[in-house]
Design a protein around this motif. Structure first.
Motif, PDB file in Angstrom:
ATOM      1  N   ILE A  71       0.812  -1.225   0.000  1.00 17.04           N
ATOM      2  CA  ILE A  71       0.000   0.000   0.000  1.00 17.04           C
ATOM      3  C   ILE A  71       0.843   1.272   0.000  1.00 17.04           C
ATOM      4  CG2 ILE A  71      -2.031  -1.077   1.027  1.00 17.04           C
ATOM      5  CD1 ILE A  71      -1.191   0.228   3.717  1.00 17.04           C
ATOM      6  N   ALA A  72       2.140   1.180   0.348  1.00 19.41           N
ATOM      7  CA  ALA A  72       2.977   2.379   0.365  1.00 19.41           C
ATOM      8  C   ALA A  72       4.448   1.998   0.369  1.00 19.41           C
ATOM      9  CB  ALA A  72       2.665   3.235   1.595  1.00 19.41           C
ATOM     10  N   THR A  73       5.262   2.891  -0.182  1.00 21.18           N
ATOM     11  CA  THR A  73       6.718   2.755  -0.107  1.00 21.18           C
ATOM     12  C   THR A  73       7.314   4.131   0.140  1.00 21.18           C
ATOM     13  OG1 THR A  73       7.102   3.130  -2.465  1.00 21.18           O
ATOM     14  CG2 THR A  73       6.734   0.850  -1.783  1.00 21.18           C
ATOM     15  N   PHE A  74       8.450   4.155   0.812  1.00 17.17           N
ATOM     16  CA  PHE A  74       9.176   5.411   0.980  1.00 17.17           C
ATOM     17  C   PHE A  74      10.602   5.115   1.406  1.00 17.17           C
ATOM     18  CE2 PHE A  74       6.731   4.572   4.818  1.00 17.17           C
ATOM     19  CZ  PHE A  74       7.646   4.733   5.853  1.00 17.17           C
ATOM     20  N   SER A  75      11.459   6.090   1.219  1.00 17.46           N
ATOM     21  CA  SER A  75      12.864   5.972   1.598  1.00 17.46           C
ATOM     22  C   SER A  75      13.173   6.988   2.676  1.00 17.46           C
ATOM     23  CB  SER A  75      13.767   6.211   0.397  1.00 17.46           C
ATOM     24  OG  SER A  75      13.561   5.225  -0.573  1.00 17.46           O
ATOM     25  N   THR A  76      14.066   6.606   3.583  1.00 13.31           N
ATOM     26  CA  THR A  76      14.485   7.485   4.668  1.00 13.31           C
ATOM     27  C   THR A  76      15.978   7.336   4.874  1.00 13.31           C
ATOM     28  OG1 THR A  76      14.059   5.770   6.309  1.00 13.31           O
ATOM     29  CG2 THR A  76      12.269   7.330   5.883  1.00 13.31           C
ATOM     30  N   GLY A  77      16.495   8.026   5.826  1.00 10.92           N
ATOM     31  CA  GLY A  77      17.900   7.902   6.175  1.00 10.92           C
ATOM     32  C   GLY A  77      18.755   8.939   5.473  1.00 10.92           C
ATOM     33  N   THR A  78      20.042   8.685   5.510  1.00  6.47           N
ATOM     34  CA  THR A  78      21.018   9.572   4.896  1.00  6.47           C
ATOM     35  C   THR A  78      21.772   8.801   3.829  1.00  6.47           C
ATOM     36  OG1 THR A  78      22.777   8.974   6.418  1.00  6.47           O
ATOM     37  CG2 THR A  78      21.308  10.773   7.107  1.00  6.47           C
ATOM     38  N   SER A  79      22.680   9.467   3.155  1.00  4.43           N
ATOM     39  CA  SER A  79      23.463   8.758   2.145  1.00  4.43           C
ATOM     40  C   SER A  79      24.328   7.664   2.772  1.00  4.43           C
ATOM     41  CB  SER A  79      24.334   9.733   1.361  1.00  4.43           C
ATOM     42  OG  SER A  79      25.223  10.411   2.223  1.00  4.43           O
ATOM     43  N   GLU A  80      24.696   7.820   4.039  1.00  5.12           N
ATOM     44  CA  GLU A  80      25.499   6.807   4.726  1.00  5.12           C
ATOM     45  C   GLU A  80      24.649   5.656   5.257  1.00  5.12           C
ATOM     46  OE1 GLU A  80      25.873  10.183   5.877  1.00  5.12           O
ATOM     47  OE2 GLU A  80      27.428  10.457   4.369  1.00  5.12           O
ATOM     48  N   THR A  81      23.392   5.939   5.599  1.00  3.57           N
ATOM     49  CA  THR A  81      22.512   4.914   6.166  1.00  3.57           C
ATOM     50  C   THR A  81      21.141   4.942   5.485  1.00  3.57           C
ATOM     51  OG1 THR A  81      21.829   6.415   7.918  1.00  3.57           O
ATOM     52  CG2 THR A  81      23.644   4.907   8.435  1.00  3.57           C
ATOM     53  N   PRO A  82      21.094   4.573   4.198  1.00  2.00           N
ATOM     54  CA  PRO A  82      19.803   4.591   3.505  1.00  2.00           C
ATOM     55  C   PRO A  82      18.897   3.464   3.987  1.00  2.00           C
ATOM     56  CG  PRO A  82      21.480   3.639   2.103  1.00  2.00           C
ATOM     57  CD  PRO A  82      22.176   4.121   3.343  1.00  2.00           C
ATOM     58  N   ALA A  83      17.595   3.742   3.968  1.00  2.00           N
ATOM     59  CA  ALA A  83      16.606   2.730   4.331  1.00  2.00           C
ATOM     60  C   ALA A  83      15.399   2.886   3.416  1.00  2.00           C
ATOM     61  CB  ALA A  83      16.180   2.888   5.784  1.00  2.00           C
ATOM     62  N   SER A  84      14.901   1.761   2.944  1.00  2.00           N
ATOM     63  CA  SER A  84      13.668   1.749   2.159  1.00  2.00           C
ATOM     64  C   SER A  84      12.613   1.027   2.975  1.00  2.00           C
ATOM     65  CB  SER A  84      13.872   1.026   0.831  1.00  2.00           C
ATOM     66  OG  SER A  84      14.826   1.700   0.047  1.00  2.00           O
ATOM     67  N   THR A  85      11.386   1.548   2.926  1.00  2.00           N
ATOM     68  CA  THR A  85      10.296   0.969   3.698  1.00  2.00           C
ATOM     69  C   THR A  85       9.149   0.628   2.770  1.00  2.00           C
ATOM     70  OG1 THR A  85      10.936   2.302   5.611  1.00  2.00           O
ATOM     71  CG2 THR A  85       8.727   1.341   5.641  1.00  2.00           C
ATOM     72  N   LEU A  86       8.609  -0.573   2.940  1.00  2.00           N
ATOM     73  CA  LEU A  86       7.429  -1.022   2.198  1.00  2.00           C
ATOM     74  C   LEU A  86       6.352  -1.354   3.217  1.00  2.00           C
ATOM     75  CD1 LEU A  86      10.045  -3.032   0.845  1.00  2.00           C
ATOM     76  CD2 LEU A  86       8.481  -2.465  -0.989  1.00  2.00           C
ATOM     77  N   VAL A  87       5.156  -0.848   3.008  1.00  2.00           N
ATOM     78  CA  VAL A  87       4.047  -1.084   3.937  1.00  2.00           C
ATOM     79  C   VAL A  87       3.004  -1.944   3.235  1.00  2.00           C
ATOM     80  CG1 VAL A  87       2.289  -0.023   5.408  1.00  2.00           C
ATOM     81  CG2 VAL A  87       4.480   1.149   5.037  1.00  2.00           C
ATOM     82  N   PHE A  88       2.653  -3.046   3.874  1.00  2.00           N
ATOM     83  CA  PHE A  88       1.673  -3.982   3.334  1.00  2.00           C
ATOM     84  C   PHE A  88       0.468  -4.050   4.266  1.00  2.00           C
ATOM     85  CE2 PHE A  88       5.712  -5.309   1.659  1.00  2.00           C
ATOM     86  CZ  PHE A  88       5.441  -5.802   0.400  1.00  2.00           C
ATOM     87  N   ARG A  89      -0.710  -4.276   3.701  1.00  2.00           N
ATOM     88  CA  ARG A  89      -1.921  -4.485   4.498  1.00  2.00           C
ATOM     89  C   ARG A  89      -2.526  -5.818   4.092  1.00  2.00           C
ATOM     90  NH1 ARG A  89      -5.494   0.166   4.081  1.00  2.00           N
ATOM     91  NH2 ARG A  89      -5.917  -0.609   2.004  1.00  2.00           N
ATOM     92  N   LYS A  90      -2.942  -6.572   5.102  1.00  2.00           N
ATOM     93  CA  LYS A  90      -3.585  -7.862   4.850  1.00  2.00           C
ATOM     94  C   LYS A  90      -5.057  -7.641   4.551  1.00  2.00           C
ATOM     95  CE  LYS A  90      -3.309 -12.533   6.482  1.00  2.00           C
ATOM     96  NZ  LYS A  90      -2.696 -13.393   7.490  1.00  2.00           N
ATOM     97  N   ASN A  91      -5.502  -8.194   3.453  1.00  2.00           N
ATOM     98  CA  ASN A  91      -6.904  -8.040   3.039  1.00  2.00           C
ATOM     99  C   ASN A  91      -7.821  -8.905   3.871  1.00  2.00           C
ATOM    100  OD1 ASN A  91      -6.100  -6.265   1.034  1.00  2.00           O
ATOM    101  ND2 ASN A  91      -5.700  -7.945  -0.371  1.00  2.00           N
TER     102      ASN A  91
END
Length: 91
Positions: A71-91
């Motif tokens: 349902i959503a994705t976004f990136s956070t962090g810095t160039s030294e510590t990048p993080a990608s987040t994926l959010v899922f919802r159970k139907n």
């Protein structure tokens, strides 16, 4: 019957992918006190990138098989510590 916070939260799975040279991990949190951790192969070179992508594909395929939808994705962090987040919802 009313949903409790734990019941409502457990329908959401959050996948966070850390790909800096130190972390190299994927965490999956289901919001009900259950969190999984998977270590990635590495982050340098084509071979590591391919292995990591295959590992992430298997994780996403498993979540879809369990009834979760992205349902959503976004990136956070810095160039030294990048993080990608994926959010899922159970139907």
């Amino acid at each position: 019957m009313h949903n409790t916070s734990a019941q409502a939260t457990s329908r959401i799975a959050v996948v966070q992918l850390f790909t800096d040279s130190g972390a190299k991990r994927v965490f999956v949190s289901y919001g009900d006190g259950r969190t999984e951790q998977q270590d990635l192969v590495g982050v340098i070179g084509k071979k590591d990138q391919e292995a990591n992508t295959e590992q992430l594909q298997k994780l996403v395929a498993r979540l879809y098989a369990e009834g979760y939808a992205l349902i959503a994705t976004f990136s956070t962090g810095t160039s030294e510590t990048p993080a990608s987040t994926l959010v899922f919802r159970k139907n």
